[in-house]
Design a protein around this motif. Structure first.
Motif, PDB file in Angstrom:
ATOM      1  N   ASP A   1      -5.042  -5.860  -0.631  1.00 48.25           N
ATOM      2  CA  ASP A   1      -4.785  -4.807   0.592  1.00 48.25           C
ATOM      3  C   ASP A   1      -6.291  -4.861   1.640  1.00 48.25           C
ATOM      4  O   ASP A   1      -6.036  -4.537   2.189  1.00 48.25           O
ATOM      5  CB  ASP A   1      -4.029  -3.539   0.246  1.00 48.25           C
ATOM      6  N   GLU A   2      -7.608  -5.527   0.697  1.00 47.85           N
ATOM      7  CA  GLU A   2      -8.816  -4.940   1.483  1.00 47.85           C
ATOM      8  C   GLU A   2      -9.449  -6.376   1.212  1.00 47.85           C
ATOM      9  O   GLU A   2      -9.507  -7.780   0.400  1.00 47.85           O
ATOM     10  CB  GLU A   2      -9.621  -4.012   0.936  1.00 47.85           C
TER      11      GLU A   2
ATOM     12  N   ASN B   1       1.165  -0.279  -6.343  1.00 53.21           N
ATOM     13  CA  ASN B   1       1.152  -1.457  -5.600  1.00 53.21           C
ATOM     14  C   ASN B   1       1.220  -2.880  -6.544  1.00 53.21           C
ATOM     15  O   ASN B   1       1.412  -3.168  -8.244  1.00 53.21           O
ATOM     16  CB  ASN B   1      -0.776  -1.701  -5.360  1.00 53.21           C
ATOM     17  N   GLU B   2       1.985  -3.506  -5.179  1.00 54.47           N
ATOM     18  CA  GLU B   2       2.089  -5.099  -6.004  1.00 54.47           C
ATOM     19  C   GLU B   2       4.137  -4.855  -6.566  1.00 54.47           C
ATOM     20  O   GLU B   2       3.664  -5.371  -7.403  1.00 54.47           O
ATOM     21  CB  GLU B   2       1.833  -5.669  -6.724  1.00 54.47           C
TER      22      GLU B   2
ATOM     23  N   ARG C   1      -1.667 -13.186  -0.349  1.00 51.23           N
ATOM     24  CA  ARG C   1      -2.822 -12.662   1.243  1.00 51.23           C
ATOM     25  C   ARG C   1      -2.265 -12.706   2.325  1.00 51.23           C
ATOM     26  O   ARG C   1      -2.157 -14.202   2.401  1.00 51.23           O
ATOM     27  CB  ARG C   1      -4.231 -12.409   0.681  1.00 51.23           C
TER      28      ARG C   1
ATOM     29  N   GLN D   1      -8.139  -6.224  -5.077  1.00 53.47           N
ATOM     30  CA  GLN D   1      -7.162  -6.289  -4.701  1.00 53.47           C
ATOM     31  C   GLN D   1      -7.030  -6.551  -3.772  1.00 53.47           C
ATOM     32  O   GLN D   1      -7.637  -7.660  -3.325  1.00 53.47           O
ATOM     33  CB  GLN D   1      -7.673  -4.715  -3.662  1.00 53.47           C
TER      34      GLN D   1
ATOM     35  N   THR E   1      -1.805  -3.068 -12.187  1.00 50.94           N
ATOM     36  CA  THR E   1      -3.366  -3.195 -11.569  1.00 50.94           C
ATOM     37  C   THR E   1      -3.418  -4.802 -11.564  1.00 50.94           C
ATOM     38  O   THR E   1      -3.770  -5.444 -12.863  1.00 50.94           O
ATOM     39  CB  THR E   1      -3.910  -2.506 -12.018  1.00 50.94           C
TER      40      THR E   1
ATOM     41  N   ARG F   1       0.851  -1.117  -0.087  1.00 52.81           N
ATOM     42  CA  ARG F   1       0.344   0.083   0.025  1.00 52.81           C
ATOM     43  C   ARG F   1       0.608   1.398  -0.298  1.00 52.81           C
ATOM     44  O   ARG F   1       2.048   1.279   0.164  1.00 52.81           O
ATOM     45  CB  ARG F   1      -0.481   0.280   1.570  1.00 52.81           C
TER      46      ARG F   1
END
Lengths: 590, 590
Positions: B113-114, B65-66, B133, B111, B107, B26
């Motif tokens: 991170d959520e 991100n990533e 995750r 996601q 992208t 993030r």
């Protein structure tokens, strides 16, 4: 059901009552007394029954070889003069007081207690009997200990054991794939993995960081070369480590294995480039125990009259090399030299030129050879180049480089074996700096390892001169055996595309075959690399077994059949119908 | 490439320079400063870049991100008020001084991170992202730790890890076998093993004494019931141990696992006969956490007018049972009771009779139920038998015993779940004394376990009354889940023949299917037995996962497909030709 294993007994158990279970290994009757050698996986103990214990004696009298029995008795010293120093339990025996026959046994098709020569087919058909022999059980035990040591080493270095699928994607042209028809997806097939390569790379992309698996791999190939349709590989992959760190880790693993299992200290592993290995040993897996080396003499014979040398010496793809056998003139007869000439023929060499060095002080006159007269003006320079001494034999190879390397490389090993030239028991090493590609017969480049191997150069350099590019691959070699190998992998999409292009794989084909990998490279793939060891090979080296079938509990024959269970076998047509396949009649048209 | 894992950092590292590698989890920009949460498999660390370190700051500004990055910097306390007590590393941050972008990332399709709800198909297609995750990685980690603990426990108990073949014998009628066509033996097939059962028995005959393997098994079945075509089993077999010794060893293993992984002391495992389990819980894998029990009332309602009860009560294969839910009248609405009536219909029950106990002191008047009037003369005895108290609801099942057991057994679990009636977190147990056989639909007896399970009686007793014979099998049950099961095996040839005869397997068929086993039984087979645990199931229980697909790195869908690699797939007709098979056209005749 037992208090001890047979092999445990020794003088510290004197006067203790023990209960043992096992197989009647051998029975002898002597002086009115019955001696049973009782065998379990741990060893053999001698049990004595005398007529004083009538019931047990009578039962013992019924026992035949390979009966399964339970014996209770008291441990005592063997009478003087009957101690057997060759047995672990040779100082003691058990005076049997009770015996139960747990199972009888028919006469085995071969004797276990003698080292009879038994055909391998019979041994494989009765594998459960063959494995009862202590020397076979020992191999299973080394294998189990080995995997245990490997697991502990890797886990203590934060490697995670993760299972990858056995039912995997069938790739078009996966010529050596075992296929598995799918019932739910009619007309489609799974393939058994030739290795978990793509899955372990995907695990790196998943952030697993350090993965290992002792993995079954499958290859449906001709089994001449002592191979098995299913074999086992110690599969390792890491992220954020370069080739040196990975080699260091792998070296540590193999050092640990040799220390724990054989008490051997392997020390550091020398690293040698592929180029040097081919030049000095004619092989990318040189056996460094043998103190013989190839020496290039192309530059010395470029102008020789001798066409056999001159041609290859002036050909970019040719090679002329010499192999000096110190004291060879005394070690080999003329007949043996001729036999080595036939031997190199197996590798495509058209002949084996040689020179006996009788007396260097006499110059050309002191050399004995059918070829000396053809290279008179060059030969003394050659002698100097190879460091010839009186009494040596110098062998020569001159042909395409591949043929010379294979022929002289094999001759080097053969001489080492035949003449026991070994200078050490164990010679581990790394071969590094492999070429990225080799010429395939059709003129296309093919990967020397696999298409995911990272080059040691930039994308630009690779595009400009792919033939010269080196890879970041490494092979661990022990005593001329490739124990394992691996590489840093390509982690960037553009590099992977360039490699595919060089290999003649167009975008559609790349997408079809490796689409999921290319997609994964897009989403943040870490730098990663790894290697794999051949577990079966390693057990063979550790146990001195001379066939892979000796180190696998239930191996298949050279024609990929299991003689024990009679696999493969026929199946019901109903089963095939459910799978939507049918047998093709021999010679039937499409 | 790294000095530490992200998750390791804490205040003991203050002022140290560290190098971290990982993924940009993030990114936040705040007050002219860039905050990157850097993630690796170990955890997340906050890295701060301020414009003072211009180069690093500019690079950090490009990070999305990533992205895969390598960061060097100094560890410092987070400023007061920004400490995050929810993070392992929440007291510290790294002031980044250098940053390298090792790889970019498109992208992601979802996601990480959520905790977004993402469809399982997308997660499976991008499994390498899903596994990033932390909660998914955690499951892989528990699985790896679990297998490590299991291996250590078994190896310290002298069990040897031995690999058995994956390419095994295809048996006629092996309906759920995956088949593998053989190239060298045209028209013949291997099968992938449904378990290593026969091989582990052969290893006992080979004298291995104690074997284990964490083995891949394969079953080509409909996957409704949350199953996978390939699954993993902890496979164990021993010689010269009886069922009690084996159960003790297996208990010790599971206790160790729970202690090491969860810090839970499971204690001793109660043993219950199959008969008692069915009677009290309607199930051979009762969930003992739920304090509800079935009570037989057949003998009380034999003479009732009520045909629904009277019929089954007078039928040898029928059963009438009651399930008392204490305080049920207050816990359940009428609607809920009706829903439970529908629920038991799934299990074949034609309805769910119930009685609300309003006031026992009023006798029959104090009971509220549609059925009371039909069993007026029996109902108070029933109330006494089930120990009814005011406020209870009593449910009834009356049908063939199998239907009653399944319906009330399931209702019992459902009530336990819906009303959170659990009295403990973990309730392990053994179920023992299973019947040897069950009635198959065709009237033939079939083995409750497998045809190699030893009976608890003599050959003679078995012949005379096979329906009554009990086996020496045992199942380990935890929280209503069958964790594992096994048995003492038949080790004598005559017993094995009798069992085959009872199962309707004639000599020719026995020879064809199991000839090698029958032959092996002749040559001194030791008494032996073992068991197998379902590894995937065990990981599910330990991690609280609600699908087997959550605990396998690369699982297949319910239709046995891999969405990541797109397996199974089509193959070249050339490959099929080499295997001597062809695709059957849909609806083609034989």
């Amino acid at each position: 059901m037992r208090s001890h294993y047979c092999g445990e007994l020794n003088t510290s158990f004197i006067d203790q009552e023990v209960t043992l279970c096992g197989w009647a290994h051998r029975r002898r009757d002597h002086g009115g007394v019955i001696f049973l050698d009782l065998r379990d996986r741990n060893g053999i103990a001698q049990v004595v029954f005398d007529p004083d214990t009538q019931d047990a004696f009578n039962l013992a009298d019924k026992v035949r070889n390979e009966y399964v029995i339970q014996v209770t008795g008291r441990v005592r010293h063997r009478p003087e003069g009957t101690v057997n120093p060759e047995m672990k339990t040779g100082e003691v025996e058990v005076l049997g007081s009770a015996l139960e026959i747990l199972n009888t046994a028919a006469t085995p098709p071969f004797q276990l207690d003698e080292h009879v020569q038994v055909g391998e087919d019979i041994r494989l058909k009765y594998r459960y009997l063959d494995l009862r022999r202590p020397e076979m059980f020992e191999k299973l035990q080394v294998r189990a200990k080995l995997t245990s040591i490997i697991r502990q080493y890797l886990e203590s270095n934060d490697f995670m054991d993760i299972e990858t699928p056995i039912l995997t994607r069938a790739t078009p042209e996966g010529a050596r794939d075992y296929l598995v028809p799918s019932r739910t997806h009619s007309g489609e097939f799974f393939a058994l993995p030739q290795s978990p390569q793509l899955f372990k790379q995907l695990l790196m992309m998943a952030g697993v960081d350090r993965y290992y698996q002792i993995a079954k791999c499958f290859r449906d190939e001709d089994l001449r070369a002592d191979r098995q349709p299913e074999f086992t590989q110690v599969d390792i992959e890491t992220s954020f480590m370069d080739e040196y760190a990975i080699m260091g880790m792998a070296e540590g693993l193999v050092r640990q294995v040799f220390d724990d299992l054989l008490g051997v200290q392997l020390g550091e592993f020398p690293r040698m480039t592929y180029r040097e290995a081919m030049q000095r040993f004619g092989s990318d897996k040189p056996d460094l125990r043998i103190p013989l080396e190839l020496v290039d003499i192309d530059h010395l014979v470029k102008d020789a009259e001798f066409k056999v040398f001159k041609g290859p010496a002036n050909d970019a793809k040719g090679r002329v090399a010499a192999l000096r056998l110190p004291n060879g003139a005394n070690l080999l007869t003329r007949k043996q030299i001729d036999d080595y000439g036939k031997f190199v023929g197996i590798y495509g060499a058209k002949g084996l030129a040689w020179i006996k060095v009788n007396d260097l002080s006499q110059g050309v006159e002191g050399l004995q050879s059918p070829i000396v007269k053809h290279i008179e003006s060059q030969v003394m320079a050659v002698m100097e180049a190879v460091g010839a001494e009186n009494g040596d034999i110098i062998f020569f190879g001159a042909d395409r480089a591949r043929v010379v390397n294979e022929a002289l490389g094999a001759l080097r090993i053969k001489l080492g074996e035949d003449l026991s030239l070994y200078t050490s028991d164990w010679a581990p090493m790394w071969v590094v700096d492999f070429p990225m590609f080799e010429d395939a017969s059709e003129g296309n480049l093919t990967p020397l390892h696999h298409p995911f191997t990272a080059p040691a150069c930039s994308v630009e350099a690779l595009k400009q001169n792919p033939e010269e590019a080196l890879s970041r691959a490494y092979d661990m070699v022990l005593n001329g055996c490739e124990l394992g190998g691996g590489s840093i992998r390509i982690h960037q999409q553009d590099m992977q595309q360039v490699v595919f292009t060089i290999l003649g794989i167009d975008e559609a084909e790349a997408e079809e075959k490796f689409g999921f990998l290319l997609s994964a490279l897009k989403y943040g793939c870490p730098p990663h690399g790894g290697l794999a060891f051949g577990l079966d090979r390693l057990v063979m080296l550790l146990t001195g077994a001379n066939s892979i079938r000796e180190v696998i509990a239930f191996p298949k024959t050279q024609s990929a059949a299991c003689l024990l269970t009679d696999a493969p076998g026929e199946v019901d047509s109903k089963q095939l119908r459910e799978l939507n396949i049918r047998l093709r009649k021999p010679n039937a048209a499409e």
